[in-house]
Design a protein around this motif. Structure first.
Motif, short mmCIF file in Angstrom:
data_model
loop_
_atom_site.label_atom_id
_atom_site.label_comp_id
_atom_site.label_asym_id
_atom_site.label_seq_id
_atom_site.Cartn_x
_atom_site.Cartn_y
_atom_site.Cartn_z
N PRO A 60 0.38 2.04 16.13
CA PRO A 60 1.12 1.21 17.08
C PRO A 60 0.53 -0.20 17.18
N GLY A 61 1.41 -1.17 17.11
CA GLY A 61 1.03 -2.56 17.28
C GLY A 61 1.50 -3.07 18.62
N PRO A 62 1.24 -4.33 18.91
CA PRO A 62 1.69 -4.89 20.20
C PRO A 62 3.21 -5.02 20.26
N ASP A 63 3.74 -4.88 21.46
CA ASP A 63 5.17 -5.13 21.73
C ASP A 63 6.10 -4.33 20.85
N GLY A 64 5.79 -3.06 20.60
CA GLY A 64 6.68 -2.20 19.84
C GLY A 64 6.65 -2.41 18.34
N SER A 65 5.65 -3.12 17.85
CA SER A 65 5.53 -3.33 16.40
C SER A 65 4.77 -2.17 15.77
N TYR A 66 4.74 -2.15 14.45
CA TYR A 66 4.08 -1.11 13.68
C TYR A 66 3.07 -1.77 12.76
N LEU A 67 1.88 -1.22 12.68
CA LEU A 67 0.84 -1.74 11.79
C LEU A 67 0.71 -0.79 10.60
N ILE A 68 0.69 -1.37 9.39
CA ILE A 68 0.48 -0.59 8.17
C ILE A 68 -0.60 -1.27 7.34
N VAL A 69 -1.20 -0.52 6.43
CA VAL A 69 -2.29 -1.05 5.60
C VAL A 69 -1.93 -0.86 4.13
N ALA A 70 -2.06 -1.92 3.34
CA ALA A 70 -1.83 -1.85 1.90
C ALA A 70 -3.12 -1.40 1.23
N SER A 71 -3.48 -0.15 1.45
CA SER A 71 -4.79 0.34 0.99
C SER A 71 -4.78 0.82 -0.45
N ALA A 72 -3.70 1.44 -0.89
CA ALA A 72 -3.65 2.08 -2.21
C ALA A 72 -4.89 2.98 -2.38
N ALA A 73 -5.31 3.59 -1.28
CA ALA A 73 -6.47 4.49 -1.27
C ALA A 73 -7.73 3.84 -1.85
N GLY A 74 -7.85 2.52 -1.71
CA GLY A 74 -9.03 1.80 -2.17
C GLY A 74 -8.98 1.37 -3.63
N ALA A 75 -7.79 1.40 -4.23
CA ALA A 75 -7.64 0.95 -5.63
C ALA A 75 -7.96 -0.55 -5.74
N PRO A 76 -8.28 -1.03 -6.94
CA PRO A 76 -8.64 -2.43 -7.11
C PRO A 76 -7.51 -3.42 -6.79
N GLY A 77 -6.26 -3.01 -6.97
CA GLY A 77 -5.13 -3.91 -6.72
C GLY A 77 -4.26 -3.42 -5.58
N ASN A 78 -3.46 -4.35 -5.05
CA ASN A 78 -2.53 -4.00 -3.98
C ASN A 78 -1.41 -3.12 -4.51
N PRO A 79 -0.86 -2.26 -3.66
CA PRO A 79 0.25 -1.42 -4.09
C PRO A 79 1.51 -2.27 -4.35
N ALA A 80 2.40 -1.76 -5.19
CA ALA A 80 3.63 -2.49 -5.53
C ALA A 80 4.46 -2.81 -4.29
N TRP A 81 4.50 -1.89 -3.33
CA TRP A 81 5.31 -2.16 -2.14
C TRP A 81 4.81 -3.39 -1.39
N TYR A 82 3.51 -3.64 -1.43
CA TYR A 82 2.96 -4.82 -0.76
C TYR A 82 3.49 -6.09 -1.42
N LEU A 83 3.53 -6.11 -2.73
CA LEU A 83 4.03 -7.29 -3.45
C LEU A 83 5.50 -7.51 -3.15
#
Length: 129
Positions: A42-65
């Motif tokens: 949960p983020g402020p004011d009804g927003s949602y927080l997500i993390v582009a973790s890719a489980a700690g992979a060296p690059g960002n996940p495709a969805w982030y791009l």
């Protein structure tokens, strides 16, 4: 596997012990819709927080791009409804506060950060008016 997880999330709203949503982005090159299950906090004011973790992979996940290329063409399936959202990557103190909240709720994200040299992006998804 993503389809199976997405179906489960749409039905139950959670997976692997934390809240999950189905993120739909528009491909930055193809223009095609792509769906990905991700955990949310949960983020402020009804927003949602997500993390582009890719489980700690060296690059960002495709969805982030895809999300970065089209931040206003995103929708989520969450809590039994579909919501159009706008994405914003958090930086500085705002990111640090969100990161503390996320790692407190789900310590596995701290271990993902330890696996990589990149700072894991924290994204706020805000429902569109």
């Amino acid at each position: 596997m993503n389809r199976l997880m997405a179906r489960r999330i749409r039905r139950k709203g959670a997976v692997m012990g934390f809240n999950a949503l189905v993120l739909t982005t528009v491909g930055r090159k193809s223009g095609a819709e792509r769906t990905t299950p991700v955990g949310w906090f949960p983020g402020p004011d009804g927003s949602y927080l997500i993390v582009a973790s890719a489980a700690g992979a060296p690059g960002n996940p495709a969805w982030y791009l895809n999300l970065a290329a089209n931040p206003d063409k995103i929708r989520i399936d969450v809590e039994g409804r579909t919501v159009a959202v706008t994405a914003e990557q958090l930086h500085g103190p705002e990111r640090e506060q969100a990161w503390r909240q996320i790692t407190s709720a789900a310590p596995r994200f701290a271990s993902y950060q330890e696996k990589t040299d990149r700072e894991l992006p924290v994204i706020r998804l805000t429902p569109q008016a």
